[in-house]
Scaffold this active site. Structure first.
Site, short mmCIF file in Angstrom:
data_model
loop_
_atom_site.label_atom_id
_atom_site.label_comp_id
_atom_site.label_asym_id
_atom_site.label_seq_id
_atom_site.Cartn_x
_atom_site.Cartn_y
_atom_site.Cartn_z
CD GLU B 226 -5.03 -1.35 1.19
OE1 GLU B 226 -4.71 -0.26 1.92
OE2 GLU B 226 -3.62 -2.35 2.23
CE LYS B 228 -1.99 -5.94 -6.73
NZ LYS B 228 -1.72 -5.43 -7.87
NE ARG B 233 3.80 -1.04 -2.37
CZ ARG B 233 4.10 -1.98 -2.20
NH1 ARG B 233 3.94 -3.12 -2.77
NH2 ARG B 233 3.97 -1.91 -0.60
NE ARG B 248 8.13 -3.99 -7.38
CZ ARG B 248 7.38 -4.66 -8.29
NH1 ARG B 248 6.24 -5.66 -8.39
NH2 ARG B 248 8.37 -5.66 -9.22
CD GLU B 276 -0.40 1.41 -7.20
OE1 GLU B 276 0.31 0.89 -5.73
OE2 GLU B 276 -0.43 0.45 -8.00
CE LYS B 399 0.64 -10.09 -7.24
NZ LYS B 399 1.79 -9.28 -7.61
#
Lengths: 335, 527
Positions: B226, B228, B233, B248, B276, B399
């Site tokens: 998917e 990024k 986050r 985050r 996100e 990532k």
């Protein structure tokens, strides 16, 4: 460097007195050089004859070579060259540092080199000298530079050392190996713990030891000692030690830096140190102003530092001041 | 005040988080409660009600210090901080007082109540009763420019140790629109609260970067890909009728996104989502810097709400019907989200991050090249049978970011920096070629080592062609590689383009200025 003056000429090689044919702190090799003090931007190699204060002689020999031709005189002792009366007067910058006074036919010029007004206990205290022409530094020629009393600064240094000791850390304090290092050594509270020096510091201490400075003996922080020996101790090192792997042997340690620049937060953080102490061997803003005033000089030449600012300020306050380009550096990382 | 000024000074010295926690803990163990609540408030980004006009303060400082304006300006240029400059040029403390921080804040609030013409007198009286450090802090309070370099998380950790309360509970108690004038330190921290538990987030599962070889991950079929997304986050919690949003950094940021409150109307209760937080409009992400207008502000204004519309882009679900389901496989969790899809996407503010279909790694590699175009930072690769783990664990989540764009540019202007780099030429302006001329197109600060900064500093001093106030035009000679995350059109800049997050990636000592890039080639990179 087109500026001229009766007694002093400002030439490519440095400040020159044509009547006596001597240069003061020249930055090229000349025949006769009078040296205000032994920092490397004022004392350069290659001249035939050097004259300086007695206490500067061993350092000059150490830095410029054993075989240099150098004469040492006392403060207020005068010599005469071709009708020019030349004498040295305490500048308060580092032990042996001098203002150079030149007198010819009633006209007096003083070249002050680097100076500070506060008595640091170790260095002969600055003495104002009346003159017609005064050459002054301006390293800290901005009103944001105003030093705390030395006692307060050393209280801070002692507290920092004490706290580090309690935490089982060594305290590494950086400052010029010539002048600042001895000032620190002389003034810290030696009852707190053991003191070591970087090789660059201990060698200057030795060179100065003949001069009855009453400096306590300290050991060189070399490999004969282990980390355990350094715990809780104070290590005096030159500024070049900052960021140097040499520091690793003291871990865990706190890193301090003693310099006038530390008066500003930005400068403190930039150096990558833990703590900065605004301890300077140069005059602060108020001292520069006091010094200029006390000479009673009609003409002021301003050298290294915030020259333009200080000249403008002096002129606005009724002095006849002029900027003088020199190759002196003032307080920087290099010595 | 002395204690607080010292706290500020020692915090300023260190950049080690653990030291900061220790310093704050120490302060809080000694300070009085009236001061503590203010410190908490200031450290959480709170401001004194009314900011003072800085030009007035400057005027009064110049008058009291009895120096000309130009000398003040020279000093300011060299120090780089107004509050600090004023504190340094003023005379020493003349009056002895022992006011505490909270008393000084009260004093400041009172100044706002007196007539304009009497304010000067009050300010100068304050300056007369404070030493240099205290003057500095006092000026910072006046100008509202408190940047302490301490995150709320650090403060929370310190308080957690001292008060023996879990960090997420403290975070929660510090939430809301409390003000030191209306609540005491004790009441704030000890407000036993049923909501403490319900706001609790799960620790985030973080991915490791992968270099250019996804093949090493094995069979593409085992992996979910998917985008990024380029936002912050976050974890969105809906429990017992209340909504909480955590970033985050484990900071509670619910208040920065008041529009999310409406999510409660259609998102089932007892759910925790990972996703996100990002600015988004018309089915398309907006640049990251818009999002920054939301963060670091105590009050989010209507204008900001309008100019920076946000969504929560859902990646994962961690709790459903009040049950922790992190142990389920990603595939299963993903299905749970998509089951909700209709309900969720009909409402506003929630999006589901789409997965990307791909058959081979090479195909995915081609898709990744569109990352920048899609305003994403690259791809995320997650093993389909992975549980939602804790922290940064290698193996299941990766990532695969795109490389930044790089441009070779010529240094043409330098200016003294601020803060840490005050008094050094560290604000650089760069140029590229346009029809045989160098045109400026970007400013960049970071990325050089202290040693390189000194080298550039020497160069600037020796090669200044002109001075305009604090700006020096330097001889075009040094070439730097500038990295950025994207290039967009801009009417504000002479060059017609703006860079996203420009920074110096390295000094190209090997390049001559003739080898720098051209504006034309940059414009080709526009979307």
């Amino acid at each position: 460097m087109s500026s001229t003056n009766k007694l002093l000429h400002f030439t490519k090689k440095g400040i020159y007195c044509p009547q006596a044919q001597v240069y003061i702190d020249p930055w090229s090799s000349v025949d006769k050089a009078i040296i205000t003090h032994a920092h490397s931007d004022h004392a350069r190699p290659g001249s035939n004859h050097y004259l300086a204060h007695k206490k500067s002689v061993p350092i000059l020999k150490h830095r410029l070579g054993k075989d240099i031709n150098v004469n040492g005189i006392e403060y207020n002792e005068s010599i005469e060259i071709n009708g020019v009366k030349i004498s040295l007067h305490p500048a308060g910058h580092i032990p042996g540092s001098a203002q150079v006074r030149l007198e010819y036919k009633g006209e007096v010029a003083v070249v002050s080199g680097d100076y500070k007004l506060e008595d640091d206990g170790l260095t002969e205290a600055f003495e104002p000298v009346k003159c017609n022409t005064f050459v002054t530094e301006s390293t800290f020629g901005l009103p944001v530079y105003k030093w705390k009393k030395q006692k307060e600064i050393f209280d801070d240094i002692n507290n920092w050392w004490r706290q580090n000791k309690e935490k089982g850390k060594a305290s590494v304090i950086c400052g010029y190996s010539l002048g600042k290092a001895q000032r620190i050594l002389f003034n810290v509270d030696k009852s707190i713990g053991r003191i070591f020096g970087h090789g660059a510091v201990t060698i200057i201490n030795e060179a100065m030891s003949n001069e009855q400075l009453n400096l306590p003996l300290i050991e060189k922080a070399n490999s004969t000692f282990t980390k355990k020996d350094f715990v809780g101790s104070l290590i005096i090192a030159p500024p070049s030690a900052i960021g140097n792997p040499w520091l690793r042997k003291f871990e865990p340690y706190s890193l301090g830096y003693a310099s006038g620049w530390m008066n500003i937060r930005g400068a403190k953080r930039r150096e990558g140190i833990d703590i900065g102490f605004a301890l300077s061997d140069h005059a602060d803003w108020n001292e520069l102003n006091t010094a200029v005033k006390e000479t009673g000089a009609e003409k002021i030449y301003v050298t290294h530092g915030y020259t333009a600012v200080f000249v403008k300020w002096l002129c606005e306050n009724g002095f006849n001041a002029e900027e003088l380009k020199t190759e002196f550096i003032g307080e920087s990382d290099q010595e | 005040m002395k204690q607080f000024a010292e706290l500020f000074e020692v915090l300023d010295r260190t950049n080690k988080t653990n030291d900061k926690i220790e310093i704050i803990r120490e302060y809080f163990s000694k300070a009085n409660d009236d001061d503590k609540i203010w410190v908490l408030y200031l450290f959480s980004g709170g401001k004194i009600k009314k900011k003072f006009n800085t030009s007035r303060l400057k005027e009064w400082a110049i008058e009291y210090a009895n120096i000309p304006k130009w000398l003040f300006d020279e000093s300011y240029n060299s120090v780089g901080d107004l509050a600090e400059t004023i504190s340094l040029i003023l005379p020493d403390k003349e009056i002895h007082t022992e006011k505490t921080l909270s008393e000084w804040i009260e004093y400041i609030e009172d100044i706002n109540k007196v007539k304009e013409e009497n304010r000067k007198e009050k300010i100068i009286e304050a300056w007369k009763s404070l030493n240099q450090n205290e003057k500095f802090v006092f000026n910072k309070l006046l100008t509202g420019g408190f940047r302490i370099g301490v995150s709320q998380k650090t403060v929370i950790n310190a308080l957690s140790e001292l008060e023996n309360i879990e960090t997420n509970i403290i975070s929660h108690r510090l939430m809301g629109n409390w003000h030191p004038e209306r609540i005491t330190y004790r009441d704030l921290l000890n407000s036993e609260n049923i909501r403490d538990e319900i706001s609790k987030p799960y620790p985030f599962f973080l991915a490791h970067p992968i270099e250019d070889k996804p093949e090493e991950l094995g069979n593409p079929e085992d992996w979910q890909a998917e985008w990024k997304w380029d936002g912050i986050r976050g974890q969105l919690i809906h429990r017992q009728g209340e909504l909480f949003l955590w970033s985050r950094g484990e900071e509670l940021v619910t208040e920065k996104f008041p529009e999310f409150e409406r999510i409660k109307n259609f998102l089932p209760d007892g759910i925790v989502l990972d996703g996100e937080i990002m600015c988004y409009e018309n089915e398309s992400p907006l640049p990251f810097n818009l999002l920054q207008t939301r963060i670091g502000r105590k009050n989010v204004t209507q204008k900001i709400l309008k100019d920076a519309p946000v969504v929560f882009m859902i990646y994962d679900v961690l709790e459903m019907d009040g049950v922790d389901i992190r142990f389920k496989t990603l595939k299963e969790r993903r299905e749970l989200i998509t089951n909700y899809e209709l309900r969720i996407t009909n409402g506003m503010f929630l999006k589901i991050s789409k997965t990307i279909d791909f058959q081979s790694w090479d195909e995915l590699r081609l898709i990744r090249e569109k990352s920048r175009e899609n305003l994403t930072e690259g791809l995320m690769l997650k093993r389909k049978d992975s549980a939602y783990q804790v922290g940064r664990k290698k193996g299941d989540w990766w990532k695969w970011k795109i490389d930044p764009l790089t441009i070779d540019a010529v240094l043409i202007y330098a200016q003294k920096g601020h803060g840490r780099r005050a008094d050094l030429y560290t604000d650089y302006t760069f140029a590229v070629w346009d029809n045989g001329e160098l045109v400026s197109f970007a400013k960049a600060y970071s990325g050089l080592t202290d040693k390189e900064i000194k080298e550039v500093e020497d160069f600037v001093k020796r090669n200044t062609l002109e001075k305009f106030g604090p700006v020096r035009t330097v001889k075009p000679e040094l070439v730097f590689e500038i990295a950025c995350e994207g290039i967009s059109e801009s009417r504000r800049h002479k060059s017609g383009i703006a860079l996203r997050f420009p920074r110096i990636s390295r000094w190209r000592k090997d390049k001559k200025i003739e080898e720098a890039d051209s504006l034309e080639s940059l414009k080709k990179l526009l979307k």
